[in-house]
Design a protein around this motif. Structure first.
Motif, PDB file in Angstrom:
ATOM      1  N   UNK A   1      -4.097   3.916  -3.045  1.00 53.27           N
ATOM      2  CA  UNK A   1      -4.137   2.610  -2.377  1.00 53.27           C
ATOM      3  C   UNK A   1      -4.873   2.724  -1.057  1.00 53.27           C
ATOM      4  N   UNK A   2      -5.664   1.702  -0.760  1.00 57.18           N
ATOM      5  CA  UNK A   2      -6.262   1.570   0.571  1.00 57.18           C
ATOM      6  C   UNK A   2      -5.944   0.164   1.061  1.00 57.18           C
ATOM      7  N   UNK A   3      -5.420   0.071   2.277  1.00 57.11           N
ATOM      8  CA  UNK A   3      -5.127  -1.237   2.867  1.00 57.11           C
ATOM      9  C   UNK A   3      -6.053  -1.453   4.050  1.00 57.11           C
ATOM     10  N   UNK A   4      -6.659  -2.627   4.101  1.00 58.70           N
ATOM     11  CA  UNK A   4      -7.463  -2.992   5.269  1.00 58.70           C
ATOM     12  C   UNK A   4      -7.003  -4.377   5.719  1.00 58.70           C
ATOM     13  N   UNK A   5      -7.480  -4.806   6.862  1.00 62.89           N
ATOM     14  CA  UNK A   5      -7.046  -6.113   7.345  1.00 62.89           C
ATOM     15  C   UNK A   5      -8.152  -6.764   8.133  1.00 62.89           C
TER      16      UNK A   5
ATOM     17  N   UNK B   1     -14.036  -6.909  -2.639  1.00 61.29           N
ATOM     18  CA  UNK B   1     -15.190  -7.807  -2.776  1.00 61.29           C
ATOM     19  C   UNK B   1     -14.799  -9.079  -3.516  1.00 61.29           C
TER      20      UNK B   1
ATOM     21  N   UNK C   1       0.828  -1.214   0.000  1.00 66.40           N
ATOM     22  CA  UNK C   1       0.000   0.000   0.000  1.00 66.40           C
ATOM     23  C   UNK C   1       0.854   1.252   0.000  1.00 66.40           C
TER      24      UNK C   1
ATOM     25  N   UNK D   1      -9.978   6.218  -4.602  1.00 67.44           N
ATOM     26  CA  UNK D   1     -10.709   5.022  -4.175  1.00 67.44           C
ATOM     27  C   UNK D   1     -11.825   5.421  -3.206  1.00 67.44           C
ATOM     28  N   UNK D   2     -13.076   5.144  -3.596  1.00 67.94           N
ATOM     29  CA  UNK D   2     -14.181   5.439  -2.697  1.00 67.94           C
ATOM     30  C   UNK D   2     -14.426   4.229  -1.794  1.00 67.94           C
ATOM     31  N   UNK D   3     -15.069   3.216  -2.333  1.00 66.30           N
ATOM     32  CA  UNK D   3     -15.351   2.015  -1.521  1.00 66.30           C
ATOM     33  C   UNK D   3     -14.033   1.322  -1.177  1.00 66.30           C
ATOM     34  N   UNK D   4     -13.703   1.221   0.123  1.00 69.08           N
ATOM     35  CA  UNK D   4     -12.346   0.787   0.502  1.00 69.08           C
ATOM     36  C   UNK D   4     -12.143  -0.716   0.614  1.00 69.08           C
ATOM     37  N   UNK D   5     -13.210  -1.484   0.503  1.00 67.09           N
ATOM     38  CA  UNK D   5     -13.087  -2.915   0.798  1.00 67.09           C
ATOM     39  C   UNK D   5     -12.923  -3.729  -0.473  1.00 67.09           C
TER      40      UNK D   5
END
Lengths: 182, 378
Positions: free
Chosen positions: A34-38, A66, A23, A60-64
């Motif tokens: 870039x968006x990083x989630x965990x 799918x 990211x 990036x709007x929707x961060x997740x």
């Protein structure tokens, strides 16, 4: 273009750090978004661990994540849990010593998955002598195979993400990871 | 000059507090806000400040109220269960006009609920959690950049209006990482000290709807701080109906009469929108994607993002209620701020709720389907 990536394994493999390095490489050094989630569970070690990245040349709007375009599996359990979300024609990168591929070959064929072996754990042990850098070896392989981030950006990102004094070993691990998939 | 970072929302909250001049943090770590306390513990002492881990959240809010009267900019961070314990202190801070900032990273609730999952179910509690008539300010960030920016803004608003300001975050934005830009300098509103000499100064003397200046302890001023109804000197005067009405009306009106200065919203394609979606915090990220997709399909959708949720931005919502046919409120609860939208939009637009609980944000496709359902209902 929006690319979604999921990296999964078990706690203690450095999965989350791998996600942060990618990211940061994209957002700070390749100047894309870039968006990083965990996944965020109560377990610290041994349980399932997962990081997700959205990388795009647009905001990036929707961060997740799918349906990932890229799935990186560092354990059999993780691979089986997430394989079915992978997009048709997507990329699957596995550490072959950590999985049993018999079970997934029909899926790969049916969905036209681009399938790669990156023996990160073995390479970390044998080439670097440090099992702990398997995640950084895998980063090298991810960079080389997917090309969604540049190697230069990842190198800069590794340097500011790993503990001081361990940069050289980590950069060796990164280069080894690139080589094993060339 | 500015510097770019790739950070988690919680790290950005801490950076915002430090940049705004926070010098005192007292808190009790709780998931999903813990990283804020960790970063403050690491960085505050290096910046000439004090970090204390308290025995609980009741003590935490007490400590930051005291430190604020000692002259510091102060903050605490918590989540639902801790926020519940802080309610009495919040009312005390409102009554005593104590500037402070509380970050509440909302998790699944009620009670201890879902420590590692997100929600927006403390919205009404943030507004009404303590007893009595009072007004406070609540902001809700939807990106890591806003975690930083809104924290700085919260400190400024708390000083300007001498009021507790709550940053109502959620687990999703708190734990996701994205790029943020931190400028070298931000606008900082310092504590407004009295202009009068200690002999002439009256602690609570203020014009109607206004905020008095605030002395600190140990500088010669007579500083008597009480939660009891008090007169201009700050001394208890609890049986005088006029005095009470005057004080509490001023505490409310100093916020309500400055709504325009305090509230902030962003609108996207609302000018010609027939269906306007309203959201705040993490779900905003899904709503904007859904609205873009709806537009691509020829649906006249628009989006109003609420940056401040209390005081509620009545004017902005009223304007949209007059121009649009439908309003859809998207929030991660079973219906909280939607009731404010209904109050304001009454008679002008049909208001529907798309609430979701469980810990995950609405998916853009779910929102698009909801838009179509609402559109079909006309």
């Amino acid at each position: 273009m929006r690319t979604e990536m999921r990296i999964a394994g078990f706690g203690g493999q450095g999965i989350i750090l791998a996600g942060i390095v990618i990211g940061k490489a994209a957002a700070l050094y390749d100047n894309i978004y870039a968006v990083q989630t965990q996944s965020y569970g109560p377990e610290a070690r041994g349980g399932a661990s997962r990081t997700e990245l959205v990388i795009s040349d647009e905001e990036i709007d929707y961060p997740k994540v799918q349906n990932p375009d890229i799935l990186v599996a560092m354990s059999h359990e993780a691979m089986m849990a997430y394989l079915h979300d992978l997009k048709d024609n997507g990329i699957l990168i596995v550490d072959p010593d950590m999985i049993n591929e018999e079970e997934i070959l029909p899926f790969i064929k049916e969905h036209n998955i681009k399938y790669y072996h990156a023996p990160a754990t073995k390479t970390a042990n044998e080439k670097i002598g440090l099992p702990i850098v398997a995640n950084i070896v895998m980063l090298g392989s991810i960079t080389e195979i997917t090309k969604i981030i540049s190697a230069d950006a990842v190198i800069k990102s590794i340097k500011d993400s790993v503990p001081k004094g361990t940069e050289d070993k980590n950069l060796l691990a990164f280069e080894a990871g690139r080589k094993i998939v060339q | 000059m500015s510097k770019e970072y790739f950070l988690q929302g919680n790290e950005a909250y801490a950076k915002g507090a430090l940049k705004a001049g926070c010098k005192f943090f007292a808190g009790y770590p709780i998931t999903p806000s813990t990283e804020i306390a960790e970063d403050m513990a690491r960085d505050l002492p290096k910046n000439g400040g004090v970090f204390i881990q308290m025995e609980d959240e009741i003590a935490s809010i007490g400590a930051i109220i005291g430190a604020s009267w000692g002259g510091s900019k102060t903050m605490t961070a918590t989540s639902g269960p801790g926020f519940s314990l802080m309610q009495e202190g919040i009312g005390y801070a409102a009554m005593t006009e104590t500037p402070l900032v509380i970050i509440n990273i909302q998790r699944g609730s009620p009670s201890t609920g879902q420590p590692t999952m997100a929600s927006q179910s403390d919205v009404m509690q943030a507004r009404w959690g303590s007893h009595g008539d009072y007004e406070i300010i609540v902001l809700s960030p939807s990106s890591v950049q806003e975690c930083f920016d809104f924290t700085v803004k919260s400190f400024n608003l708390s000083e300007k209006y001498r009021v507790p300001v709550i940053v109502l975050g959620d687990e999703i934005v708190a734990h996701m990482r994205e790029k943020i830009v931190i400028p070298d300098n931000v606008e900082i509103i310092p504590r407004k000290m009295p202009k009068e000499s200690p002999e002439e100064f009256l602690l609570c003397k203020a014009d109607e709807n206004s905020t008095p200046n605030m002395p600190v302890f140990a500088e010669g001023y007579n500083v008597h701080v009480t939660g009891l109804t008090h007169d201009e000197r700050g001394y208890p005067d609890t049986n005088n109906p006029q005095e009470h009405a005057k004080l509490v009306s001023r505490l409310c009106n100093k916020i309500l009469k400055n709504r325009e200065d305090i509230t902030s919203t962003d609108s996207y394609k609302c000018e010609d929108a027939e269906i306007v979606l309203i959201s705040y915090g993490a779900p905003s990220r899904s709503v904007i994607t859904a609205v873009k997709n709806a537009r691509n399909e020829g649906i006249k959708a628009g989006f109003l993002k609420l940056n401040t949720i209390w005081p509620f931005p009545d004017e902005e919502v009223k304007k949209l209620a007059k121009s649009a046919d439908n309003i859809i409120m998207v929030e991660m609860n079973l219906g909280q701020l939607v009731n404010e939208v209904k109050r304001v939009a009454q008679g002008d637009a049909k208001v529907s709720l798309f609430g979701k609980i469980g810990g995950e944000i609405h998916k853009p496709l779910e929102i698009l389907s909801f838009i179509k359902k609402v559109q079909g209902g006309n």
